[in-house]
Every structure is written in structure tokens, then in C-alpha cells.
Design a protein around this motif. Sequence first.
Motif, short mmCIF file in Angstrom:
data_model
loop_
_atom_site.label_atom_id
_atom_site.label_comp_id
_atom_site.label_asym_id
_atom_site.label_seq_id
_atom_site.Cartn_x
_atom_site.Cartn_y
_atom_site.Cartn_z
N LYS A 13 0.84 -1.20 0.00
CA LYS A 13 0.00 0.00 0.00
C LYS A 13 0.88 1.24 0.00
O LYS A 13 1.83 1.35 0.77
CB LYS A 13 -0.90 0.01 1.25
N GLU A 14 0.56 2.16 -0.91
CA GLU A 14 1.27 3.44 -0.97
C GLU A 14 0.28 4.58 -0.87
O GLU A 14 -0.85 4.49 -1.35
CB GLU A 14 2.06 3.56 -2.28
N PHE A 15 0.72 5.67 -0.23
CA PHE A 15 -0.03 6.92 -0.20
C PHE A 15 0.85 7.97 -0.86
O PHE A 15 1.77 8.51 -0.22
CB PHE A 15 -0.38 7.31 1.24
N GLY A 16 0.62 8.22 -2.15
CA GLY A 16 1.50 9.10 -2.90
C GLY A 16 2.87 8.46 -3.02
O GLY A 16 3.01 7.33 -3.48
N ASP A 17 3.91 9.17 -2.55
CA ASP A 17 5.28 8.64 -2.59
C ASP A 17 5.64 7.84 -1.34
O ASP A 17 6.73 7.27 -1.26
CB ASP A 17 6.29 9.79 -2.74
N ALA A 20 3.53 2.70 2.66
CA ALA A 20 2.99 2.33 3.97
C ALA A 20 3.20 0.87 4.28
O ALA A 20 3.50 0.49 5.42
CB ALA A 20 1.50 2.68 4.05
N THR A 46 -2.42 0.84 9.17
CA THR A 46 -2.83 0.69 7.77
C THR A 46 -3.14 -0.77 7.46
O THR A 46 -4.15 -1.07 6.82
CB THR A 46 -1.72 1.20 6.83
N GLU A 55 -9.69 0.14 4.21
CA GLU A 55 -8.75 0.50 3.13
C GLU A 55 -8.61 -0.72 2.22
O GLU A 55 -8.78 -1.87 2.66
CB GLU A 55 -7.36 0.84 3.69
N ASP A 58 -3.05 -1.83 -2.59
CA ASP A 58 -2.71 -1.60 -4.00
C ASP A 58 -2.41 -2.93 -4.68
O ASP A 58 -2.73 -3.12 -5.85
CB ASP A 58 -1.48 -0.68 -4.10
#
Length: 396
Positions: A13-17, A20, A46, A55, A58
Motif C-alpha cells: 500500500k502506498e499513499f503518494g510517494d 505504507a 494501515t 482500506e 494496492d
Amino acid sequence: MNGSQVKIDHVSKEFGDFIALNDINFTINQGEFFTLLGPSGCGKTTLLRIIAGFENPDDGAVLFDDTNVVGLPPNKRHSNTVFQSYALFPHMTVFENVAFSLRLKKVDNATVEEKVRKYLSLVQLEEHMYKKPNQLSGGQRQRVAIARALINEPKVLLLDEPLSALDAKLRSSLLVELDRLHDKIGITFIFVTHDQSEALAVSDRIAIMNKGNVLQIGTPFEVYESPATQFVAQFIGETNLFESTVVKCEGYKAKSGEEYMVTLNTPALGMQAQLTGDTQATKEEDKNILVTDYEHTDEGQKVAFTIRPEKIRITLEEPNVNGRKDINVFKGVVEEPVYTGFQSKFYIKLEKTGTIVKVFKQHTNYLDDGPEIQWNDTVYISWSAEDGYIVEDIEK
């Protein structure tokens, strides 16, 4: 109720750059009390939100008993979450807070009455059922939140730092209650905390996380006594940790079975051996650290050496090791003594290098311990080779 097996299958899982979660992959056993432990921002919450359905990852999957639940809403996952904030309805009584989800499902009044009383009894709140949340203590409100989550009879209970808002004594008491509750109902608990003492107290297994990665999974005993990385060694409890180089590694019959006796060159503790391929090049007056290990390490290999403060003995007189070669002994001065009630903590400045070593002395029979060790005393510290531990990765 029976718990579910929960498999985290290569979840990212990523939040922008910001990464997480970085390819997280492990399985939580059915009925296990499993803890996600790590500092703020490590990814544990997360991951819990992904398991709960708040959530989506990705990449990867979350499987409850081999069924991928990614894409399913939280109410379709056979799991319930207890939040740090309790999230109780202030205008409702304890009874109605616990009954809320059953009312939504239009369960008949007799069943509601029976089940609410059952779960309030489970969390020992029957006598408070007609009070409002503002009439309860923090610990009682937390137990209401747990009862409300359990009344849906989930197979997985998710606990997101549920004790962090409570004072230390209440946290300790509620930990015992949580453990008792888990033993009684037998479902899978997934507990998120940044407090290593909480994790050690109640968990069947612990996953230590940092920077979106799982660094080690094991029982409380395993992660404390055999840390996999420098971060784990320093995050779980307190320790003394020093960068070292392997001088020699040879077979050794330890109490726990066949192991290796490793000789370490540890500059912070006064070691100045020259690694020329000939281990006899070590100066006789420069003692090396001895430590046992389960695995063979190569001469010249860079490692970290860790020894827990409570494993170190502190004495005013030089210890008599009775000819044993597996005892490490150093001389130093008490830089700072700290009395904490059940134990004293000593910060010892070593004679040769000035390195500070932490030593914890338990007060078992305090009056029989001999003369009290005080500030500026010259002391000797010693420990067995079997009480140290090698961490092979050097983290910069």
C-alpha cells in the motif's frame, strides 16, 4: 464462536510517494492472539484497516479461511473493530450501545435481551447496563466497546490501540481482561499497539514492523531473546548493542545443545585485535567477547552483539569464574544508579573505553545482596556467553 485463519498475501500500500506497506506476507492462525507492534508510522494501523475493510491494498490479498475479502465492505467480513476512541453513542445507555447492531438487523427483543446480558456479563458490566457512557470510567467504556464488537459474533476481533488512552494501572488491568476474554471465547484477536510491554504480556505471536516492513514474527520469548535485527533488539525492551567483527567461530556444546562459540572483536568494549587471518594476533591483554550462536559465522564478518541489561551481573568484587572461559568480565565505574523500586538500573562506564553499559539488578532479597552499590563505585560486570546474542545485519 470459532476464529478464522487470516492470511496476508503479499499486501502492499502506498499513499503518494510514501510506502505504507511493502509486500507484507504472513498468516495469522485460527484463534490466535496476534499483535502488530511497531512505532508510529510503521504501517501497523494501515494493515489493520486493510484487514477490516476500511482500506484496500494496492497489491495482494487478505484471506479469511482461504476466501479473499478484498473488495468486501467491513460488515461482510465476519470481523469487528474496537477503536482507540471507543466510538460509543453518548445519548444511549450501555445496554442500547451494545444492542445497536442487533437492532439494525431487526432481531427480536427477547434475543436482544438475552445476548446483550450475555456479552455484558462476559466483560463484567451487567450492573452498569443502564448507565450512559459519561457515567463510566475509561476502562469501563472500553469494555462496552468490546462487548458491542463481540455481540455480532465475529470470527476476527480487530483491536486498534484500544488501551492507549488509559492510565498505566488501568492498561495493565485491562490487558489481563483481554487475555481472559480471548481464552474464553476462542476467536482470532489481531491487536495493534506501539507498546512493547503490552505485546509481550498477551500475545501468542508478535509481528514487529518498521517502515512498512515486517522485520520478525515470533512468540514473545523468541522476539525478546532472539531478535532478528538491530531494530528489534532495541525496540523490544532495553539492551546493550555493539558493532563487532567475528574473530573465530568453532563448535561448542552449550546447555541448550550443539551451538557455536563465537569470538568477537568489539571496539566499544576495548577490543583491538588485528584480523589478519591468524586469530593468535590478538593481544593477550585485549579480551574478546564470547557469545554462543545457532549458526556458523565467518571470520571477518560484521555483526552486532547484544546483551540484555538484566542478564549482566554486577559486583563490587571481581567475580570468581572458577576457570570458566565462557564468562565475559569487565571493570568499570558506576556513572549513574537509578532506583526504580523492584530493581535498580546502573549505567557503568567501562575502564578501558568509557563505553556506557546498562545493568539491571533485581531486588529479590535486597538485604541479603551485600553492600549497596552506589554512584562512583568501582564495579565488575560479567555475563555468560550463552546470554548474549548475535544480530547479523548491521543497520545504518
